[in-house]
Enzyme design. Structure first.
Site, mmCIF file in Angstrom:
data_model
loop_
_atom_site.group_PDB
_atom_site.id
_atom_site.type_symbol
_atom_site.label_atom_id
_atom_site.label_comp_id
_atom_site.label_asym_id
_atom_site.label_seq_id
_atom_site.Cartn_x
_atom_site.Cartn_y
_atom_site.Cartn_z
ATOM 1 N N LYS A 10 0.845 -1.192 0.000
ATOM 2 C CA LYS A 10 0.000 0.000 0.000
ATOM 3 C C LYS A 10 0.883 1.245 0.000
ATOM 4 O O LYS A 10 1.862 1.338 0.741
ATOM 5 C CB LYS A 10 -0.909 -0.004 1.232
ATOM 6 N N GLU A 49 -18.413 -3.182 12.319
ATOM 7 C CA GLU A 49 -19.193 -2.304 13.183
ATOM 8 C C GLU A 49 -20.249 -3.053 13.986
ATOM 9 O O GLU A 49 -20.521 -2.702 15.151
ATOM 10 C CB GLU A 49 -19.848 -1.198 12.352
ATOM 11 N N ARG A 106 -24.256 0.779 9.720
ATOM 12 C CA ARG A 106 -24.058 -0.641 9.455
ATOM 13 C C ARG A 106 -24.373 -1.501 10.674
ATOM 14 O O ARG A 106 -24.493 -2.719 10.563
ATOM 15 C CB ARG A 106 -22.613 -0.879 8.997
#
Length: 629
Positions: free
Chosen positions: A284, A370, A398
């Protein structure tokens, strides 16, 4: 700064890309990375994720026949390189700007974006739906879902993989592994093995061996199957995915075109049904210009200088709401050993990275989960702890069922710290914190606060820490505070009581949350026009300060409610109380100012609130017209 991209300049679209030879793809990728860095440096945006998938982006579009073949990017913040090579390069420097390209994939923006997203872990479910739809319609296109290892930690991704493995629909899931280290080191041997395992010859040999094993007696058949699984697990690390019903290939070096392209071609040409998982290992932020150790390379950045990697200077001297929350929570935890904090993969974004440094054993990052975060917090509350579930408004959506079923029904004292309340600017509709007042306001037992300034936020953290009679939530916006003097310490507020900031006689403005600064500006302008204004900060949506509300209605000609939330929130509760107590029967004029009933396009927060009619000028206009009537 203008970068030199001679080969990329000859690739205005994917059709031109596919006309290149394979040995030109590395140069295209290098130039695409430079173009991505240059574009983001001038406007800000998501950078690290896109830099990590540049080679993968080029290889996927080169091998597969997009857009006929569906290419779905999970979340979509890594899709800047994808947008550049799918005909949107001329607009890439408008990304996340008003009327510009969207920061994530968006169906209405391009046929190359078959599924829009801003939240994570949706790509496999959507891809499976497309694959099944393809089969029902007797079409022959490929479906590819690209998901990061972080997004794959969410339960929805595993639910989708389990379903995909059972349904046997043909699709490819590319697992972009850039941090979890779930694979052995990638090198020449693993790249070779991946190419071998995805080849037609190996597939035929393995199918032949499995067919022969199936003819063995039961016990020998089971032993043969387990030996195959064990051998593949030892070599590749793909046993989990095989158990879910996927044919596993990998790991492959995601920055090596000579490895990527042949493997993708083999997978494309496989003559088998069922899902395939390709495990790609990437870095990344590969090629980022920042000094080593600068964590901003890993996600989103503001404008920066390409040569030095130094960010543009911030204009505000006021502390951010997020930092005020973090420092306030640390101060409360120093006094109360029962306080702990939970985040769902956003320690830096929520400020809990600071809390973790102060209390490393009391901060829990549960990953992109979540739902689990909320119920985990409920379990902590059952044991007498004081959990602060710290989640962006848009992500708390969520976990709505868990807030209602696992926390509120049991009246457990979970503290919900709701960051990014209201409109958030460049991230647009997918990340807007527009709905938490409405969706939490319907839940019994829930106390709801909203900070009008950074000092109020400090007091609300103290209020939440002291409150132990059930769930309590407090919301605060993104960005810097308004510059008020900060108290030395937070003091618990009286439950359900607001405050009067200015007293007048003509118009009462009953404000909740982050529009308070605009209300105060509007008040000054209205006073200059000879209109006397009371400014009341509600502080609480539930329980509502009904004594203050009734006084405002009885002592003013007009009442305006204002909030940075959708219809169905604060204003609706105010109107419900007034209507049911006969306080609308006497001719008082009431107006509710809130985010309109539509999704708000991306732009700066100032542009978004102007679009919504929630600026100081809008408040002045509304109040003036009410008095004139």
């Amino acid at each position: 700064m203008t970068v030199e991209t001679p080969l990329l300049d000859q690739v205005p679209n994917v059709e031109a890309l596919r006309e290149l030879s394979e040995d030109q793809l590395t140069q295209v990728a290098d130039e695409l990375r430079s173009e991505t860095i240059d574009a983001v440096s001038s406007i800000g945006g998501h950078l690290g994720a896109g830099l990590g998938v540049v080679e993968l982006t080029v290889a996927l579009h080169y091998v597969f026949n997009t857009p006929k073949d569906r290419l779905i990017w999970d979340v979509g913040h890594q899709a800047y390189p994808h947008k550049i090579i799918t005909g949107r390069r001329d607009r890439i420097r408008t990304i996340r700007q008003k009327d510009g390209l969207y920061g994530f994939t968006k169906r209405t923006e391009s046929e190359f974006d078959p599924f829009g997203a801003g939240h994570s872990s949706t790509s496999i479910s959507a891809g499976l739906g497309m694959a099944v739809g393809r089969d029902m319609l007797d079409n022959d296109n490929h479906v590819i879902s690209v998901i990061g290892d972080g997004a794959a930690s969410a339960g929805m991704a595993f639910e989708a993989m389990n379903n995909a493995g059972a349904m046997k629909s043909k699709m490819l899931v590319v697992m972009n592994d850039n941090g979890m280290s779930i694979a052995p080191a990638v090198g020449g041997l693993s790249n070779y093995l991946s190419k071998l395992m995805s080849s037609h010859g190996f597939m035929q040999l393995r199918d032949f061996a499995k067919n022969m094993a199936s003819k063995l007696p039961g016990q020998l058949h089971t032993m043969a199957r387990r030996a195959d699984e064990y051998a593949r697990g030892m070599v590749t690390g793909g046993t989990l995915f095989e158990e879910l019903g996927f044919y596993y290939v990998g790991p492959v070096d995601g920055h090596n075109m000579e490895a990527l392209v042949p493997v993708l071609k083999n997978i494309r040409d496989m003559e088998r049904d069922g899902p395939v998982l390709l495990h790609v290992v990437t870095e990344k932020g590969k090629g980022h210009p920042f000094p080593e150790g600068n964590l901003e390379k890993y996600h989103a950045v503001g404008k920066f200088d390409v040569k030095s990697g130094q960010p543009a200077k911030s204009k505000s001297n006021a502390p951010s709401y997020t930092s005020v929350f973090a420092e306030s929570l640390i101060a409360e935890a120093e006094k109360d050993g029962k306080i702990c904090a939970i985040t769902a993969a956003m320690p830096s974004g929520t400020g809990l990275d600071k809390f973790e440094k102060a209390f490393p054993d009391k901060m829990y990052d549960v990953g992109i989960a979540e739902q689990h975060a909320v119920t985990f917090a409920a379990g902590l509350a059952c044991e007498g702890l004081k959990p602060f579930a710290t989640i962006y408004s848009t992500f708390l959506q969520r976990a709505y069922d868990q807030v209602l079923h696992d926390v509120a029904i049991q009246n457990l004292p979970v503290r919900f710290a709701i960051d990014r309340a209201g409109l958030v600017g460049a991230d647009g509709a997918t990340h807007a914190g527009s709905f938490d007042l409405a969706y939490l306001g319907t839940i019994p037992n829930m106390v709801i606060m909203a900070a009008g300034d950074e000092a109020e936020l400090k007091h609300m953290v103290a209020t939440a820490a002291a409150y132990d009679d059930g769930p309590i939530a407090f919301r605060y916006p993104r960005g810097a505070g308004i510059g008020v003097d900060m108290p030395a310490e937070g003091k618990p507020l009286e439950l359900g009581k607001g405050r009067i900031l200015h007293e007048g006689s003509d118009v009462a403005i009953f404000s909740l949350g982050g529009r308070l600064k605009e209300v105060l500006t509007a008040r000054d302008e209205l006073e200059a026009k000879g209109i006397s204004v009371t400014v009341a900060d509600a502080r609480f949506m539930k329980p509502l300060d009904t004594d203050m509300l009734e006084s405002l209605v009885k002592n003013h000609k007009a009442l305006i409610t204002i909030e940075e939330g959708s219809v169905g929130g604060f204003g609706s509760l105010v109107l419900d109380h007034l209507a049911n107590h006969g306080l609308l029967d006497g001719g008082v004029k009431v107006r509710s100012m809130h985010i309109p009933d539509r999704f708000i396009a991306h732009g700066s927060p100032e542009e978004q609130y102007a679009d919504c009619g929630l600026t100081a000028d809008d408040i002045v206009q509304t109040a003036s017209s009410m008095v004139a009537q």
